[in-house]
Design an enzyme around this catalytic site. Structure first.
Site, PDB file in Angstrom:
ATOM      1  N   ALA A 114      -0.359  -5.346  -9.531  1.00  0.00           N
ATOM      2  CA  ALA A 114       0.279  -6.598  -9.087  1.00  0.00           C
ATOM      3  C   ALA A 114      -0.741  -7.726  -8.989  1.00  0.00           C
ATOM      4  CB  ALA A 114       0.979  -6.389  -7.752  1.00  0.00           C
ATOM      5  N   HIS A 133      -0.884  -0.140  -9.621  1.00  0.00           N
ATOM      6  CA  HIS A 133      -1.644  -1.085  -8.783  1.00  0.00           C
ATOM      7  C   HIS A 133      -2.142  -2.264  -9.626  1.00  0.00           C
ATOM      8  CE1 HIS A 133      -3.721  -1.145  -4.636  1.00  0.00           C
ATOM      9  NE2 HIS A 133      -3.612  -2.388  -5.086  1.00  0.00           N
ATOM     10  N   GLU A 179      -2.523   7.572  -4.816  1.00  0.00           N
ATOM     11  CA  GLU A 179      -2.895   6.922  -6.075  1.00  0.00           C
ATOM     12  C   GLU A 179      -4.378   7.065  -6.417  1.00  0.00           C
ATOM     13  OE1 GLU A 179      -1.816   2.787  -5.055  1.00  0.00           O
ATOM     14  OE2 GLU A 179      -3.937   2.272  -5.240  1.00  0.00           O
ATOM     15  N   ARG A 187       0.856  -1.183   0.000  1.00  0.00           N
ATOM     16  CA  ARG A 187       0.000   0.000   0.000  1.00  0.00           C
ATOM     17  C   ARG A 187       0.890   1.230   0.000  1.00  0.00           C
ATOM     18  NH1 ARG A 187      -3.454  -2.777  -1.498  1.00  0.00           N
ATOM     19  NH2 ARG A 187      -5.501  -3.200  -0.616  1.00  0.00           N
ATOM     20  N   ASP A 247       4.289  -0.368  -7.038  1.00  0.00           N
ATOM     21  CA  ASP A 247       3.011  -0.692  -7.679  1.00  0.00           C
ATOM     22  C   ASP A 247       1.888   0.096  -7.019  1.00  0.00           C
ATOM     23  OD1 ASP A 247       1.394  -2.269  -9.504  1.00  0.00           O
ATOM     24  OD2 ASP A 247       0.572  -3.223  -7.703  1.00  0.00           O
TER      25      ASP A 247
HETATM   26  P1  NAD Z   1      -1.154 -11.250   5.191  1.00  0.00           P
HETATM   27  O1  NAD Z   1      -2.150 -10.811   6.208  1.00  0.00           O
HETATM   28  O2  NAD Z   1      -1.082 -12.696   4.813  1.00  0.00           O
HETATM   29  O3  NAD Z   1       0.324 -10.815   5.700  1.00  0.00           O
HETATM   30  C1  NAD Z   1       0.588  -9.582   6.300  1.00  0.00           C
HETATM   31  C2  NAD Z   1       1.724  -9.810   7.306  1.00  0.00           C
HETATM   32  O4  NAD Z   1       2.041  -8.545   7.878  1.00  0.00           O
HETATM   33  C3  NAD Z   1       1.348 -10.754   8.451  1.00  0.00           C
HETATM   34  O5  NAD Z   1       2.331 -11.769   8.584  1.00  0.00           O
HETATM   35  C4  NAD Z   1       1.308  -9.839   9.677  1.00  0.00           C
HETATM   36  O6  NAD Z   1       1.750 -10.502  10.880  1.00  0.00           O
HETATM   37  C5  NAD Z   1       2.285  -8.753   9.272  1.00  0.00           C
HETATM   38  N1  NAD Z   1       2.065  -7.505   9.991  1.00  0.00           N
HETATM   39  C6  NAD Z   1       0.878  -6.895  10.279  1.00  0.00           C
HETATM   40  N2  NAD Z   1       1.100  -5.755  10.961  1.00  0.00           N
HETATM   41  C7  NAD Z   1       2.448  -5.650  11.122  1.00  0.00           C
HETATM   42  C8  NAD Z   1       3.285  -4.695  11.730  1.00  0.00           C
HETATM   43  N3  NAD Z   1       2.775  -3.608  12.359  1.00  0.00           N
HETATM   44  N4  NAD Z   1       4.626  -4.895  11.706  1.00  0.00           N
HETATM   45  C9  NAD Z   1       5.132  -5.995  11.099  1.00  0.00           C
HETATM   46  N5  NAD Z   1       4.387  -6.947  10.497  1.00  0.00           N
HETATM   47  C10 NAD Z   1       3.054  -6.775  10.514  1.00  0.00           C
HETATM   48  O7  NAD Z   1      -1.393 -10.320   3.938  1.00  0.00           O
HETATM   49  P2  NAD Z   1      -0.977 -10.626   2.410  1.00  0.00           P
HETATM   50  O8  NAD Z   1      -2.038 -11.391   1.743  1.00  0.00           O
HETATM   51  O9  NAD Z   1       0.424 -11.136   2.397  1.00  0.00           O
HETATM   52  O10 NAD Z   1      -1.031  -9.143   1.806  1.00  0.00           O
HETATM   53  C11 NAD Z   1      -0.145  -8.124   2.244  1.00  0.00           C
HETATM   54  C12 NAD Z   1      -0.602  -6.795   1.689  1.00  0.00           C
HETATM   55  O11 NAD Z   1      -0.467  -6.787   0.271  1.00  0.00           O
HETATM   56  C13 NAD Z   1      -2.100  -6.479   1.915  1.00  0.00           C
HETATM   57  O12 NAD Z   1      -2.315  -5.895   3.173  1.00  0.00           O
HETATM   58  C14 NAD Z   1      -2.423  -5.525   0.788  1.00  0.00           C
HETATM   59  O13 NAD Z   1      -2.284  -4.199   1.256  1.00  0.00           O
HETATM   60  C15 NAD Z   1      -1.331  -5.792  -0.246  1.00  0.00           C
HETATM   61  N6  NAD Z   1      -1.879  -6.275  -1.524  1.00  0.00           N
HETATM   62  C16 NAD Z   1      -1.547  -5.587  -2.651  1.00  0.00           C
HETATM   63  C17 NAD Z   1      -2.031  -6.015  -3.893  1.00  0.00           C
HETATM   64  C18 NAD Z   1      -1.658  -5.300  -5.160  1.00  0.00           C
HETATM   65  O14 NAD Z   1      -2.289  -5.538  -6.210  1.00  0.00           O
HETATM   66  N7  NAD Z   1      -0.653  -4.435  -5.186  1.00  0.00           N
HETATM   67  C19 NAD Z   1      -2.866  -7.133  -3.960  1.00  0.00           C
HETATM   68  C20 NAD Z   1      -3.166  -7.820  -2.787  1.00  0.00           C
HETATM   69  C21 NAD Z   1      -2.660  -7.391  -1.557  1.00  0.00           C
END
Ligand code: NAD
Length: 332
Positions: A296, A294, A262, A233, A257
């Site tokens: 990905a 955006h 955005e 994000r 991305d």
């Molecule tokens: P997920 O919930 O599986 O993993 C997130 C990880 O972050 C977890 O292991 C959690 O423990 C950790 N975390 C949370 N708060 C934290 C903090 N304060 N400090 C350290 N670690 C912390 O999520 P995911 O499926 O791997 O997705 C991650 C992110 O990717 C989503 O939140 C979303 O914003 C982003 N995303 C982007 C796209 C894109 O098209 N660019 C698509 C899907 C997801």
């Protein structure tokens, strides 16, 4: 359910119609949900939104007033929704927790490779009949240190791909992931990770605790010439800090991305307009920055999964039981 679906493009409509198979009454709007468009909602039971639609308290109050009881997100992140306000107003929030973790991880690595081997510059040169290699030298990722911040689903998959390149894996997460440890990842403090890693890839959600995680201080602790990749994000990065880091040379490569402002740019064809965002315009001037809009998540598998889970959330809500794994509730 009578559902207003916001921020839809042709691909959203196609996959949602296929998954819906006439079960719900879907009305598609191209425009986003915001303070203007919320006024147009009449006679709907549910609203379906994407990453840059706004669902803050003011909008949620309007939704509740208009009888909306379900907010169905077509994404995993929910930083654009005031979750406590939704709970107070009796609006259920459902999301698609995972739809393309492989797609996002693959895109993160695509940005790394393109930046490292300067594929975009090479492509343009060759098309222009310029076969010089000056300025195109890359580095071998084999043996270099990769830092994964957020080792959940996407972080774990990114680490798995980088392990295939024989990179050394380092991670930072409030909840270490045993699957990453089994791959040989060493968990470090953020400061240690910044001081160690040649490539840093962000995969934490945007939360108050992670907002502007990458700021002047963080950049100051990184290795000279570090590569930063953000597919999570935009708000994780304070954009002025990375611009300063790029100007000083501390940051050697930046792959984005997502971008913190955005919502005013991405997903639209603005090629006939003048970009008003001077910070974004500055980012576009660096030879060592790649930005994608955006995208990905944007694979066939993901669009199908998003549509299937969104329709399942509508069906579940109508029947009184949304899959608990898809519900978003205020933190206890
Ligand atoms: P997920 O919930 O599986 O993993 C997130 C990880 O972050 C977890 O292991 C959690 O423990 C950790 N975390 C949370 N708060 C934290 C903090 N304060 N400090 C350290 N670690 C912390 O999520 P995911 O499926 O791997 O997705 C991650 C992110 O990717 C989503 O939140 C979303 O914003 C982003 N995303 C982007 C796209 C894109 O098209 N660019 C698509 C899907 C997801």
């Amino acid at each position: 359910m009578r559902t207003a679906v916001f921020s839809t493009k042709s691909y959203d409509r196609r996959f949602l119609k296929e998954a819906n198979d006439h079960r719900h009454d879907l009305t598609f709007f191209e425009w986003p949900l915001n303070t203007h468009t919320v006024k147009l909602l009449h006679d709907f039971e549910a609203v379906c939104v994407f990453v840059n639609d706004r669902a803050d308290r003011v909008i949620l109050e309007q939704l509740a007033k208009n009888g909306i009881r379900l907010l169905a997100l077509r994404c995993a992140g929910f930083n654009n929704v005031d979750i406590p306000a939704a709970a107070e107003l009796g609006i259920t929030v459902a999301r698609v927790p995972a739809y393309s973790p492989h797609g996002v991880a693959e895109h993160a690595v695509a940005l790394m490779l393109a930046l490292n081997r300067k594929i975009y510059r090479a492509h343009n040169r060759i098309r222009d009949g310029n076969f010089s290699l000056e300025g195109l030298m890359g580095f071998e990722m084999h043996g270099k240190c990769a830092g994964i911040i957020g080792t959940g689903k996407i972080g774990e998959l990114t680490a798995g791909i980088l392990k295939g390149f024989s990179m050394r894996l380092f991670g930072y997460d409030t909840r270490p992931n045993p699957a990453c440890e089994a791959m040989g990842m060493t968990y470090l403090s953020l400061d240690e990770l910044y001081a160690t890693c040649d490539i840093i890839s962000l995969h934490v959600p945007l939360l108050p605790a992670t907002h502007h995680l990458i700021d002047d201080e963080a950049v100051g602790r990184m290795k000279d010439g570090v590569m930063i990749i953000n597919t999570s994000r935009g708000g994780l990065i304070k954009t002025q800090s990375v611009i300063d880091g790029l100007k000083s040379g501390r940051i050697g490569y930046l792959g984005l991305d997502v971008y913190e402002e955005e919502a005013d740019l991405f997903f639209e064809d603005l090629s006939d307009s003048v970009i008003q965002d001077d910070v974004f315009a500055r980012l576009l001037t660096f030879p060592n920055v790649i930005i994608t809009g955006h995208q990905a998540f944007f694979t066939d598998v993901a669009l199908n999964n998003i549509a299937e889970t969104t329709i399942a959330n509508l069906t579940g809500f109508a029947a009184g039981h949304v899959d608990p794994a898809n519900l978003v509730k205020p933190r206890a």
